[in-house]
Design a protein around this motif. Structure first.
Motif, PDB file in Angstrom:
ATOM      1  N   PRO A 184       2.722  12.349  38.341  1.00 32.91           N
ATOM      2  CA  PRO A 184       4.037  12.555  37.704  1.00 32.91           C
ATOM      3  C   PRO A 184       5.046  11.490  38.109  1.00 32.91           C
ATOM      4  CG  PRO A 184       3.689  14.159  39.457  1.00 32.91           C
ATOM      5  CD  PRO A 184       2.385  13.437  39.279  1.00 32.91           C
ATOM      6  N   LEU A 185       5.765  10.973  37.117  1.00 39.22           N
ATOM      7  CA  LEU A 185       6.780   9.951  37.358  1.00 39.22           C
ATOM      8  C   LEU A 185       8.185  10.470  37.123  1.00 39.22           C
ATOM      9  CD1 LEU A 185       5.098   6.960  35.466  1.00 39.22           C
ATOM     10  CD2 LEU A 185       5.098   7.364  37.941  1.00 39.22           C
ATOM     11  N   SER A 186       8.359  11.274  36.068  1.00 32.73           N
ATOM     12  CA  SER A 186       9.691  11.735  35.688  1.00 32.73           C
ATOM     13  C   SER A 186       9.583  12.975  34.824  1.00 32.73           C
ATOM     14  CB  SER A 186      10.444  10.618  34.937  1.00 32.73           C
ATOM     15  OG  SER A 186       9.697  10.194  33.811  1.00 32.73           O
ATOM     16  N   LEU A 187      10.728  13.602  34.594  1.00 33.14           N
ATOM     17  CA  LEU A 187      10.800  14.805  33.770  1.00 33.14           C
ATOM     18  C   LEU A 187      11.670  14.533  32.557  1.00 33.14           C
ATOM     19  CD1 LEU A 187      11.411  17.502  36.540  1.00 33.14           C
ATOM     20  CD2 LEU A 187       9.223  16.756  35.579  1.00 33.14           C
ATOM     21  N   VAL A 188      11.171  14.884  31.377  1.00 31.67           N
ATOM     22  CA  VAL A 188      11.958  14.716  30.166  1.00 31.67           C
ATOM     23  C   VAL A 188      13.021  15.797  30.137  1.00 31.67           C
ATOM     24  CG1 VAL A 188      11.924  14.629  27.650  1.00 31.67           C
ATOM     25  CG2 VAL A 188       9.989  13.717  28.961  1.00 31.67           C
ATOM     26  N   ARG A 189      14.277  15.382  30.026  1.00 30.48           N
ATOM     27  CA  ARG A 189      15.391  16.328  30.075  1.00 30.48           C
ATOM     28  C   ARG A 189      15.528  17.073  28.740  1.00 30.48           C
ATOM     29  NH1 ARG A 189      19.828  13.381  30.079  1.00 30.48           N
ATOM     30  NH2 ARG A 189      18.650  11.485  29.591  1.00 30.48           N
TER      31      ARG A 189
ATOM     32  N   LEU B 290      11.667  11.203  39.114  1.00 31.54           N
ATOM     33  CA  LEU B 290      11.471  12.227  40.133  1.00 31.54           C
ATOM     34  C   LEU B 290      11.846  11.702  41.512  1.00 31.54           C
ATOM     35  CD1 LEU B 290       8.044  13.817  39.114  1.00 31.54           C
ATOM     36  CD2 LEU B 290      10.206  15.034  39.356  1.00 31.54           C
ATOM     37  N   THR B 291      12.536  12.526  42.272  1.00 32.90           N
ATOM     38  CA  THR B 291      12.775  12.268  43.688  1.00 32.90           C
ATOM     39  C   THR B 291      12.048  13.344  44.479  1.00 32.90           C
ATOM     40  OG1 THR B 291      14.759  13.644  43.778  1.00 32.90           O
ATOM     41  CG2 THR B 291      15.056  11.336  43.145  1.00 32.90           C
ATOM     42  N   ASP B 292      11.931  13.143  45.777  1.00 30.67           N
ATOM     43  CA  ASP B 292      11.238  14.143  46.604  1.00 30.67           C
ATOM     44  C   ASP B 292      11.898  15.513  46.477  1.00 30.67           C
ATOM     45  OD1 ASP B 292       9.400  12.294  47.455  1.00 30.67           O
ATOM     46  OD2 ASP B 292      10.458  11.811  49.317  1.00 30.67           O
ATOM     47  N   GLY B 293      13.235  15.530  46.391  1.00 31.11           N
ATOM     48  CA  GLY B 293      13.947  16.801  46.311  1.00 31.11           C
ATOM     49  C   GLY B 293      13.742  17.526  45.003  1.00 31.11           C
ATOM     50  N   MET B 294      13.266  16.807  43.979  1.00 29.48           N
ATOM     51  CA  MET B 294      13.029  17.440  42.679  1.00 29.48           C
ATOM     52  C   MET B 294      11.626  18.022  42.568  1.00 29.48           C
ATOM     53  SD  MET B 294      14.947  14.687  40.206  1.00 29.48           S
ATOM     54  CE  MET B 294      14.288  15.422  38.697  1.00 29.48           C
ATOM     55  N   ARG B 295      10.849  17.943  43.631  1.00 26.58           N
ATOM     56  CA  ARG B 295       9.535  18.578  43.693  1.00 26.58           C
ATOM     57  C   ARG B 295       9.673  19.840  44.529  1.00 26.58           C
ATOM     58  NH1 ARG B 295       5.156  14.594  42.879  1.00 26.58           N
ATOM     59  NH2 ARG B 295       6.115  12.567  42.477  1.00 26.58           N
TER      60      ARG B 295
ATOM     61  N   ALA C 235      19.942  19.051  40.105  1.00 27.58           N
ATOM     62  CA  ALA C 235      19.294  18.438  38.951  1.00 27.58           C
ATOM     63  C   ALA C 235      19.207  19.487  37.851  1.00 27.58           C
ATOM     64  CB  ALA C 235      17.903  17.919  39.323  1.00 27.58           C
ATOM     65  N   THR C 236      18.892  19.031  36.648  1.00 23.15           N
ATOM     66  CA  THR C 236      18.751  19.981  35.536  1.00 23.15           C
ATOM     67  C   THR C 236      17.347  20.556  35.457  1.00 23.15           C
ATOM     68  OG1 THR C 236      18.297  18.129  34.041  1.00 23.15           O
ATOM     69  CG2 THR C 236      20.571  18.928  34.167  1.00 23.15           C
ATOM     70  N   GLU C 237      16.348  19.769  35.872  1.00 28.65           N
ATOM     71  CA  GLU C 237      14.954  20.222  35.882  1.00 28.65           C
ATOM     72  C   GLU C 237      14.281  19.805  37.182  1.00 28.65           C
ATOM     73  OE1 GLU C 237      16.045  20.071  31.574  1.00 28.65           O
ATOM     74  OE2 GLU C 237      15.933  18.419  33.014  1.00 28.65           O
ATOM     75  N   TYR C 238      13.270  20.589  37.569  1.00 35.77           N
ATOM     76  CA  TYR C 238      12.515  20.310  38.788  1.00 35.77           C
ATOM     77  C   TYR C 238      11.017  20.417  38.487  1.00 35.77           C
ATOM     78  CZ  TYR C 238      17.012  21.188  41.042  1.00 35.77           C
ATOM     79  OH  TYR C 238      18.335  21.148  41.401  1.00 35.77           O
ATOM     80  N   LEU C 239      10.236  19.576  39.137  1.00 32.14           N
ATOM     81  CA  LEU C 239       8.786  19.657  39.017  1.00 32.14           C
ATOM     82  C   LEU C 239       8.276  20.700  40.006  1.00 32.14           C
ATOM     83  CD1 LEU C 239       6.156  18.424  37.799  1.00 32.14           C
ATOM     84  CD2 LEU C 239       6.088  16.955  39.840  1.00 32.14           C
TER      85      LEU C 239
ATOM     86  N   ALA D  89      17.053  24.482  35.916  1.00 31.60           N
ATOM     87  CA  ALA D  89      18.149  25.071  36.688  1.00 31.60           C
ATOM     88  C   ALA D  89      18.873  26.126  35.866  1.00 31.60           C
ATOM     89  CB  ALA D  89      19.115  23.983  37.139  1.00 31.60           C
ATOM     90  N   ALA D  90      18.953  25.918  34.548  1.00 35.40           N
ATOM     91  CA  ALA D  90      19.620  26.887  33.681  1.00 35.40           C
ATOM     92  C   ALA D  90      18.860  28.213  33.659  1.00 35.40           C
ATOM     93  CB  ALA D  90      19.741  26.326  32.267  1.00 35.40           C
TER      94      ALA D  90
END
Length: 226
Positions: free
Chosen positions: A140-145, A169-174, A193-197, A211-212
């Motif tokens: 995984p590289l990124s999340l589509v918003r 993606l950052t470490d905190g988003m996992r 963030a708006t989304e997390y993996l 997050a919503a």
């Protein structure tokens, strides 16, 4: 906090009788609110009647206004304390219901140059509601918003690649799929963030947490009667 030691004792007694800590807190909170109303009504009456040492001739005018003001302030303090105690107890009771695994959206992996229209087709076919951009090895590289997808008109989607709508993606988003309650909220607060993996303990992709969705679940849980 509950208004006084008596309130905490009442909470303990009701908790012991019912086996439910929330029942004790509710009982103590309502006793605190009843005490607040008693102060609001009773304190001015006691001072005006002379039972608290005030002269009967002083029961009107400025003294009456000051008595009423003092009673209102004390009642507000007691009422607010009882209400805060009730809200904190409801928070502690419902927090375990917030589980990352239950709130996570199923996601499909797509490579960086995948057109948005094709990515959405794959998601629909899989019954997924989220897109994870991956490299050639599936990492995984990124999340589509989600908000970015909504902002692209349908006629342009075949010409827009998913990588242009994604957040790196950052470490905190996992986050772990096992997180729940306060630990889950702490993890999300640490990296807004708006989304997390969401990943399994093995590192395998489980899905995407919005997050919503967490906020809606939290509000719904707090609104439900205890």
């Amino acid at each position: 906090e509950l208004p006084d030691d008596g309130g905490r004792m009442l909470r303990a007694v009701v908790w012991k009788l019912t086996g439910k800590p929330m029942s004790g807190t509710v009982a103590a909170a309502w006793v605190g609110r009843a005490l607040a109303l008693s102060v609001l009504i009773g304190l001015p009456w006691l001072t005006q009647s002379g039972l608290l040492g005030a002269d009967a001739t002083d029961s009107v005018g400025m003294d009456t206004v000051l008595d009423a003001l003092l009673a209102a302030i004390l009642a507000a303090i007691i009422w607010t304390g009882a209400g805060n105690s009730l809200r904190m107890a409801r928070l502690r009771e419902h927090l375990p219901e917030l589980r990352a695994r239950a709130l996570t959206r199923r996601a499909v992996p797509v490579e960086t140059d995948t057109p948005l229209s094709e990515a959405l087709r794959r998601a629909n076919d899989a019954g997924a509601r989220a897109l994870v951009v991956v490299d050639a090895d599936g990492e995984p590289l990124s999340l589509v918003r989600e908000a970015a997808i909504v902002g692209v008109p349908e006629h342009r989607r075949p010409w827009v690649v998913v990588s242009g709508l994604a957040q790196d993606l950052t470490d905190g988003m996992r986050v772990s799929a096992e997180l729940a309650g306060e630990e889950l909220l702490d993890a999300l607060r640490a990296t807004p963030a708006t989304e997390y993996l969401v990943v399994e303990e093995t590192g395998e992709i489980y899905g995407v947490l919005s997050a919503a969705d967490v906020e809606r679940a939290f509000v719904k849980a707090m609104a439900r009667p205890s």
